[in-house]
Design a protein around this motif. Sequence first.
Motif, mmCIF file in Angstrom:
data_model
loop_
_atom_site.group_PDB
_atom_site.id
_atom_site.type_symbol
_atom_site.label_atom_id
_atom_site.label_comp_id
_atom_site.label_asym_id
_atom_site.label_seq_id
_atom_site.Cartn_x
_atom_site.Cartn_y
_atom_site.Cartn_z
ATOM 1 N N LEU A 227 0.796 -1.282 -0.193
ATOM 2 C CA LEU A 227 0.393 -0.020 0.684
ATOM 3 C C LEU A 227 0.819 1.520 0.210
ATOM 4 N N VAL A 228 0.837 2.140 -1.222
ATOM 5 C CA VAL A 228 1.701 2.922 -0.907
ATOM 6 C C VAL A 228 0.583 4.495 -1.354
ATOM 7 N N PHE A 229 1.523 5.000 -0.405
ATOM 8 C CA PHE A 229 0.577 6.628 -0.187
ATOM 9 C C PHE A 229 1.599 7.774 -0.721
ATOM 10 N N GLN A 230 1.149 8.434 -1.567
ATOM 11 C CA GLN A 230 1.782 9.843 -2.056
ATOM 12 C C GLN A 230 1.458 10.675 -2.255
ATOM 13 N N THR A 231 2.294 12.082 -2.035
ATOM 14 C CA THR A 231 1.638 13.198 -2.119
ATOM 15 C C THR A 231 3.040 14.526 -3.139
ATOM 16 N N THR A 232 3.621 14.087 -2.994
ATOM 17 C CA THR A 232 4.327 14.747 -4.098
ATOM 18 C C THR A 232 5.731 14.265 -5.459
ATOM 19 N N MET A 233 5.018 14.913 -6.730
ATOM 20 C CA MET A 233 6.029 14.594 -7.681
ATOM 21 C C MET A 233 7.743 13.904 -7.592
ATOM 22 N N PRO A 234 7.245 12.620 -7.458
ATOM 23 C CA PRO A 234 9.210 12.104 -8.058
ATOM 24 C C PRO A 234 9.498 12.909 -8.681
ATOM 25 N N ASN A 235 10.344 13.253 -7.236
ATOM 26 C CA ASN A 235 11.806 13.729 -8.135
ATOM 27 C C ASN A 235 13.431 13.796 -7.508
ATOM 28 N N LEU A 236 13.180 12.814 -7.303
ATOM 29 C CA LEU A 236 14.381 11.849 -6.596
ATOM 30 C C LEU A 236 14.767 10.355 -6.979
ATOM 31 N N GLY A 237 15.969 10.643 -7.311
ATOM 32 C CA GLY A 237 16.407 8.652 -7.856
ATOM 33 C C GLY A 237 15.649 8.725 -9.069
ATOM 34 N N VAL A 238 15.538 7.104 -8.880
ATOM 35 C CA VAL A 238 15.370 5.612 -10.016
ATOM 36 C C VAL A 238 13.762 6.600 -9.953
ATOM 37 N N PRO A 261 2.667 5.965 -20.609
ATOM 38 C CA PRO A 261 3.559 6.248 -19.394
ATOM 39 C C PRO A 261 5.171 7.424 -19.459
ATOM 40 N N GLU A 262 5.437 8.132 -20.063
ATOM 41 C CA GLU A 262 6.634 8.713 -19.699
ATOM 42 C C GLU A 262 8.343 8.523 -19.554
ATOM 43 N N GLU A 263 8.096 7.427 -18.633
ATOM 44 C CA GLU A 263 9.305 6.842 -17.607
ATOM 45 C C GLU A 263 8.337 5.539 -17.376
ATOM 46 N N ASP A 291 1.823 13.073 -12.630
ATOM 47 C CA ASP A 291 2.226 12.237 -13.603
ATOM 48 C C ASP A 291 1.475 11.229 -13.381
ATOM 49 N N ILE A 292 -0.315 10.737 -12.723
ATOM 50 C CA ILE A 292 -0.648 9.477 -12.540
ATOM 51 C C ILE A 292 -0.618 8.540 -14.267
ATOM 52 N N LYS A 300 -1.766 -1.548 -12.373
ATOM 53 C CA LYS A 300 -2.312 -2.083 -12.862
ATOM 54 C C LYS A 300 -2.099 -3.377 -13.829
ATOM 55 N N PHE A 301 -0.524 -3.749 -13.679
ATOM 56 C CA PHE A 301 -0.059 -4.689 -13.905
ATOM 57 C C PHE A 301 -0.465 -6.295 -12.472
ATOM 58 N N THR A 302 -0.406 -5.273 -11.603
ATOM 59 C CA THR A 302 0.173 -6.197 -9.621
ATOM 60 C C THR A 302 -1.549 -6.600 -9.317
ATOM 61 N N GLY A 303 -2.348 -5.997 -10.636
ATOM 62 C CA GLY A 303 -3.710 -6.561 -9.834
ATOM 63 C C GLY A 303 -4.099 -5.358 -9.105
ATOM 64 N N GLY A 304 -3.715 -4.345 -7.962
ATOM 65 C CA GLY A 304 -4.116 -3.534 -7.951
ATOM 66 C C GLY A 304 -5.434 -2.766 -7.784
ATOM 67 N N GLN A 305 -5.218 -1.346 -7.519
ATOM 68 C CA GLN A 305 -5.975 0.243 -7.576
ATOM 69 C C GLN A 305 -5.625 0.567 -7.466
ATOM 70 N N LEU A 306 -5.593 2.089 -8.071
ATOM 71 C CA LEU A 306 -4.923 2.940 -8.171
ATOM 72 C C LEU A 306 -6.340 4.249 -7.831
ATOM 73 N N THR A 307 -6.192 5.504 -6.727
ATOM 74 C CA THR A 307 -7.008 6.331 -6.132
ATOM 75 C C THR A 307 -6.554 7.953 -5.990
ATOM 76 N N TYR A 308 -7.122 8.477 -6.344
ATOM 77 C CA TYR A 308 -6.468 10.147 -7.374
ATOM 78 C C TYR A 308 -7.555 10.932 -6.332
ATOM 79 N N TYR A 309 -6.343 11.917 -5.530
ATOM 80 C CA TYR A 309 -7.527 12.774 -4.997
ATOM 81 C C TYR A 309 -6.634 14.177 -5.685
ATOM 82 N N PRO A 310 -6.952 15.069 -6.065
ATOM 83 C CA PRO A 310 -6.152 16.143 -6.923
ATOM 84 C C PRO A 310 -6.811 17.243 -5.245
ATOM 85 N N ALA A 311 -5.568 17.612 -4.930
ATOM 86 C CA ALA A 311 -5.556 18.619 -4.359
ATOM 87 C C ALA A 311 -5.741 18.372 -3.109
ATOM 88 N N PHE A 312 -5.235 16.607 -2.971
ATOM 89 C CA PHE A 312 -6.000 16.308 -1.119
ATOM 90 C C PHE A 312 -5.772 17.550 -0.282
#
Length: 498
Positions: A227-238, A261-263, A291-292, A300-312
Motif C-alpha cells: 500500500l503506497v501513499f504519495q503526495t509529491t511528484m517523484p523528484n529524486l532517484g530512479v 507513461p513517459e517513465e 503524472d498519473i 495495473k499490472f499487479t492487479g491493484g487499484q489506484l485512487t487519486y485525490y486532486p489537491a488532497f
Amino acid sequence: PPPGAPLVNFPNQQIIRCRRCRTYINPFVKFTQGGQRWNCNVCNLINDVPPEYFCVLDANGRRRDLAERPELCHGHVEFVAPAEYMVRPPQPPAYFFVIDVSYNAVASGMLQAAVNAITETLEGLDGAHTGNRTKVGFLTFDSALHFYNLKASLSRPQMLVVTDVAEVYTPLHEGLLVDLADSMEVVQSLVESLPEMFAATSNTQSCLGPALQGAYMVMQQLGGKMLVFQTTMPNLGVGKLRNRDNPRVMGTDKERTLLQPEELFYKRLGVECSRNQICVDMFIGASGFMDIASIAPLSKFTGGQLTYYPAFNGSKDGPELESKIRRVLTRETGWEAVMRIRCSRGLKVSSFYGHFFIRSTDLLALPNVDADKAFAVQFSHEEGNLQGRTCCFQVALLYTSSSGERRIRVLTSQLPTTQLVSEMYQHADVGASINLMGRIAIEQALNSRMVDACNMMQTKCIEVLKMYRSLVGVNAPRDKVRLLFRRPSRRHNRWFNR
C-alpha cells in the motif's frame, strides 16, 4: 466462498476435468453409457468417469447422486485444490505500507488520515483472525528511505535510514516484515508515533522510485499487498518525473502522449512485482500536477487499484480516504491468484480489460483478487457458425485464501444461441454492453485523441440502433431502444445535479 458457493473436496482423487480442454466438471456436462463416460460441454470430447466417481443413471439419464454433488448442481462452486496445484507453500497474508512523510504529506493531512485508518484496522486485517499468519511491515520516505525493525523482542520500533537512494539496499534481513500477532504492540507504537515524528519536517523531496525498490526487496520472497501513499511528484532517484502538463496539445494528435507513461520504470517494476505475487494499491493526493499516466502501470499490472485525490485536503478528503483504506485492509482477499477463461468451440477470447498481467493467451496473473475487482472479456467468432443450440463459458480462479487454503473458484455458464437478430436484441444486456464499450473507448483514447474515443462510442451506439431498425424492423419490440433513450426522471435529474 461467497454466499451460495458450495465447497467441494475430493480428498482421495483428482478433480474431474476434461483431458483435452481441461474444463472442470460442471452441471452442463452429459453422462452417457450408463454413467461410465461424460461429454465435455466445451469441446465435446467424451471422457471416462473414474471408478471412484462412478454412479449409475436414472431413467432420465441423470446421476442418482446428483443432489449430493454440488459441482453438478451449481454453476458456481469452489474446489479445494490438491497438492499438484501448488508450486510453494500457501502464501500468508502480508501487508507492507510505503508512506510519504514529506512536507506535503504532513501539511495536507494525508499522513494523519492514513495513520488513523491503519490504527483502526490493524487487529481486523483480512487474515488476522485465522491465526498467527498475517505479516506487516512499514517504510517511510522523503529524500531518504526509513526502514523499521519491528521484532517482537524490541520495546519500541527501530528506525533504519538509507540515504543512498541511487543504490538501494535493505539494512536488515529480518524484522522488516514481521508476524502481526507477535509484534502487535511494537507495530501500534510505530503507527501512532508517525505523525509526531515528522510533524516539523520541511523536506519537500520525494524518492518514490527508490522507496518502491526497497519495499520490493523486502517482499519479493513472500509476496503480498503493498500500500503506497504519495503526495509529491517523484523528484529524486530512479523513477523521478517532470511536470509535462501542456494544455496546448489538448485536442491535437499529441494529446495521447499525456495519457501514456513517459517513465517506464513503474511498468517494469509492476511486471516484476506480478511475477513475485506482489499487488500494489496506490493512494495519491497531490497539490499540483501528478503524472498519473506514468505511475498507473504499477497498479495495473499487479492487479491493484489506484485512487487519486486532486489537491488532497485532510478535512475534506480524509474521511473518504480512511474509509477506502479500511475497505482495502479488511475485505476478503485471494492471494497469488491466476485466472483462466474457457469457451465453446467456435468462439475465442479476443481481448481482456482490467488490472492484471497476461502470462499467456488466456491466463491472467492476479497477485491479489477481491470482490471489488471487475474484468471484461470480449469474445469473437472463429470460422464457421457455432455448433449446437447453446454455448458454454467457464472461468476458473486458482487462489490462496487468507486462512492458507489453496482453492479453485469455478463459474460456468451455458447460454442459448440464436440465428434471429430480434432475439439477440431482446435479450442483450445493455449495462454490460455499454460497460465493455466504455473500456474499449478508454483503450482507444490512450492511442489517439479523447474526442476520437467519444466519437467511437457515439458511432457504435448509432450503428446498433440503425442495425436494429434495418434487420429487425419497425414493428419489433423496442424495449431496449427505449431504455437507451429514456428521458431521465426529475429524481434522476436532482441526483445528477448534486
